[in-house]
Design an enzyme around this catalytic site. Structure first.
Site, mmCIF file in Angstrom:
data_model
loop_
_atom_site.group_PDB
_atom_site.id
_atom_site.type_symbol
_atom_site.label_atom_id
_atom_site.label_comp_id
_atom_site.label_asym_id
_atom_site.label_seq_id
_atom_site.Cartn_x
_atom_site.Cartn_y
_atom_site.Cartn_z
ATOM 1 N N CYS A 61 -9.479 -7.808 0.677
ATOM 2 C CA CYS A 61 -8.516 -6.712 0.801
ATOM 3 C C CYS A 61 -7.595 -6.643 -0.429
ATOM 4 C CB CYS A 61 -7.774 -6.833 2.121
ATOM 5 S SG CYS A 61 -7.103 -5.253 2.642
ATOM 6 N N HIS A 104 -11.238 -8.039 6.195
ATOM 7 C CA HIS A 104 -10.636 -9.380 6.312
ATOM 8 C C HIS A 104 -11.588 -10.346 7.012
ATOM 9 C CE1 HIS A 104 -6.400 -8.594 5.149
ATOM 10 N NE2 HIS A 104 -6.716 -7.344 5.477
ATOM 11 N N GLU A 109 -11.372 -13.379 7.179
ATOM 12 C CA GLU A 109 -10.617 -14.524 7.726
ATOM 13 C C GLU A 109 -10.028 -14.213 9.097
ATOM 14 O OE1 GLU A 109 -9.605 -12.386 5.610
ATOM 15 O OE2 GLU A 109 -7.443 -12.042 5.769
HETATM 16 N N1 GLN Z 1 -2.810 -1.981 1.401
HETATM 17 C C1 GLN Z 1 -2.640 -3.280 0.801
HETATM 18 C C2 GLN Z 1 -2.484 -3.179 -0.697
HETATM 19 O O1 GLN Z 1 -2.561 -2.173 -1.240
HETATM 20 C C3 GLN Z 1 -3.811 -4.171 1.131
HETATM 21 C C4 GLN Z 1 -3.828 -4.437 2.604
HETATM 22 C C5 GLN Z 1 -4.402 -5.737 3.010
HETATM 23 O O2 GLN Z 1 -4.589 -6.663 2.192
HETATM 24 N N2 GLN Z 1 -4.625 -5.858 4.269
HETATM 25 O O3 GLN Z 1 -2.275 -4.150 -1.352
#
Ligand code: GLN
Length: 199
Positions: free
Chosen positions: A78, A171, A173
């Protein structure tokens, strides 16, 4: 085998937990000296702008970039994927920038801020992988060096590998399915065998 998990901000504890379930030594990384002797590094999800700023304040940005360039295997999930990307359409912060992918942040808009979907990921076998997306980015472009490992039904790329670098928009994890982390550890083991990732 020792895997570091960048612990500046975000979901680092969950990665450490999964790695320990897989019986590897996992330790949080907040300072440059904690990068020494690692066989791999995880960049977790969280807020990419905050993580980037904290990495700069703690002198981790250049160190981590150099380790990636020298072949240390890394997994970014992410926000971690955003930081590994070399291009991002709407963000004005410094990135580690080592994967040849262009990424869009918060790509699913407000209606689909968080969702869960089963992903087909042939490298993990036939059983679909539970993809948990939270204000997730998407892969908009990737060079020919990059293998897209998973796509949504509409073709959007959500996981990628480029050499020893692995990234997911979701994610891994936050599920009890350990296969994505195991896949990362397989890359680390491959690398250790060839003696390529001594840091
Ligand atoms: N929206 C977040 C960002 O731009 C990422 C979200 C996440 O890691 N769950 O960094």
């Amino acid at each position: 085998m020792r895997i570091g998990v960048l612990a500046s901000q975000g979901a680092f504890a969950e990665h450490i937990d999964i790695l320990r379930q897989l019986e590897v030594e996992a330790s949080p990384v907040r300072l440059p000296q904690e990068l020494r002797g690692l066989d791999g590094l995880v960049i977790p999800g969280g807020e990419s702008t905050s993580i980037s700023k904290l990495m700069l304040s703690y002198n981790l940005m250049d160190e981590i970039r150099n380790l990636a360039k020298n072949g240390l295997p890394m997994l970014g999930s992410c926000a971690g994927m955003i930081l590994l990307a070399s291009k991002i359409s709407d963000l004005d912060v410094e990135l580690i920038g080592v994967m040849d992918i262009a990424v869009r942040r918060n790509a699913f808009g407000r209606q689909r801020e968080s969702f869960e979907t089963e992903l087909s990921m042939p490298v993990l076998g036939e059983k679909p992988f539970p993809g948990i997306f939270i204000r997730a980015p998407m892969i908009e472009q990737a060079s020919s060096e990059v293998e897209i490992l998973a796509r949504l039904a509409d073709g959007t790329g959500v996981a990628a590998r480029e050499g020893k670098l692995l990234a997911s928009a979701f994610h891994p994890e936050l599920t009890s399915d350990l296969r994505f982390h195991q896949y990362f550890l397989d890359i680390v083991v491959e690398c250790r065998k060839s003696g390529l990732n001594k840091v």
